[in-house]
Design an enzyme around this catalytic site. Structure first.
Site, PDB file in Angstrom:
ATOM      1  N   ARG A 141      52.764  21.355  79.032  1.00  0.00           N
ATOM      2  CA  ARG A 141      53.423  20.045  79.109  1.00  0.00           C
ATOM      3  C   ARG A 141      53.596  19.797  80.613  1.00  0.00           C
ATOM      4  NH1 ARG A 141      58.305  20.562  76.089  1.00  0.00           N
ATOM      5  NH2 ARG A 141      57.214  19.919  74.217  1.00  0.00           N
ATOM      6  N   PRO A 142      52.763  18.940  81.187  1.00  0.00           N
ATOM      7  CA  PRO A 142      52.567  18.893  82.645  1.00  0.00           C
ATOM      8  C   PRO A 142      53.683  18.262  83.477  1.00  0.00           C
ATOM      9  CG  PRO A 142      51.296  17.176  81.597  1.00  0.00           C
ATOM     10  CD  PRO A 142      51.912  17.983  80.483  1.00  0.00           C
ATOM     11  N   CYS A 143      54.817  18.940  83.545  1.00  0.00           N
ATOM     12  CA  CYS A 143      55.911  18.453  84.382  1.00  0.00           C
ATOM     13  C   CYS A 143      55.561  18.540  85.872  1.00  0.00           C
ATOM     14  CB  CYS A 143      57.202  19.198  84.075  1.00  0.00           C
ATOM     15  SG  CYS A 143      57.081  20.986  84.175  1.00  0.00           S
ATOM     16  N   HIS A 144      54.542  19.334  86.212  1.00  0.00           N
ATOM     17  CA  HIS A 144      54.118  19.436  87.609  1.00  0.00           C
ATOM     18  C   HIS A 144      53.535  18.121  88.127  1.00  0.00           C
ATOM     19  CE1 HIS A 144      50.616  20.644  85.163  1.00  0.00           C
ATOM     20  NE2 HIS A 144      49.890  20.040  86.106  1.00  0.00           N
ATOM     21  N   ARG A 145      53.212  17.191  87.235  1.00  0.00           N
ATOM     22  CA  ARG A 145      52.639  15.909  87.634  1.00  0.00           C
ATOM     23  C   ARG A 145      53.695  14.879  88.031  1.00  0.00           C
ATOM     24  NH1 ARG A 145      48.480  15.977  82.539  1.00  0.00           N
ATOM     25  NH2 ARG A 145      47.238  17.733  83.290  1.00  0.00           N
TER      26      ARG A 145
END
Length: 174
Positions: A141-145
């Protein structure tokens, strides 16, 4: 009734801890059919999972997740298609996490943009940041984006160096 299963896999971010829910009786050994991913965390992660008594070590249950992670880190895959456990987080956190899941590979958005999408603009940006920080599924779940409005890298539970590395893999800001 479910069984909590876990495995550790190596990655460019360090050793990742995968935790999942398996149907009662344990996971299907044929690639983990029926296992739903609860958590993906890394060493030193703020709020990361820690193996508990009673959890079953079952690397075979995470074969497909491990394959998809390997493809992602090698730049051969831009998305994850793994069953996720239901019910984690508050209703607000789940709304924020749904926005994270909609951010395209290689793209970034600001915390304010996420807040606007969940109807929490203005002072709600802080609540959005907190919800993002409690994402139990780093990488998948790409919270790094999610970055600062000024384009700066901010707040990543796995550390800013890992956020930079993930964005670099995706060819995004970093």
């Amino acid at each position: 009734m479910t069984t909590t299963v876990y495995a550790r896999v190596e990655s460019p971010l360090g050793e990742l801890l995968l935790v999942g829910e398996a149907p009662a009786g344990g996971p299907d050994t044929a690639g983990g059919a029926g296992v739903r991913l609860l958590s993906l965390s890394m060493p030193g992660q703020k709020g990361g999972a820690v193996v508990q008594d009673g959890w079953q070590h079952a690397p075979e249950a995470f074969g497909e997740v491990a394959r998809q992670l390997e493809a992602y880190f090698a730049g051969r895959s831009t998305r994850f298609d793994v069953p996720l456990a239901k019910g984690a987080g508050t209703e607000f956190q789940r709304r924020v996490w749904a926005v994270l899941e909609s951010i395209p590979y290689g793209s970034t958005v600001s915390y304010g943009e996420v807040a606007a999408q969940v109807g929490a603009a203005g002072a709600g940006v802080r609540a959005v940041g907190t919800a993002i920080g409690r994402n139990p599924l780093l990488v998948v779940r790409p919270c790094h984006r999610v970055i600062g409005a000024d384009g700066a890298l901010r707040g990543y539970a796995g550390g800013l160096e890992r956020k930079k590395l993930l964005l670099g893999i995706e060819g995004g800001a970093g």
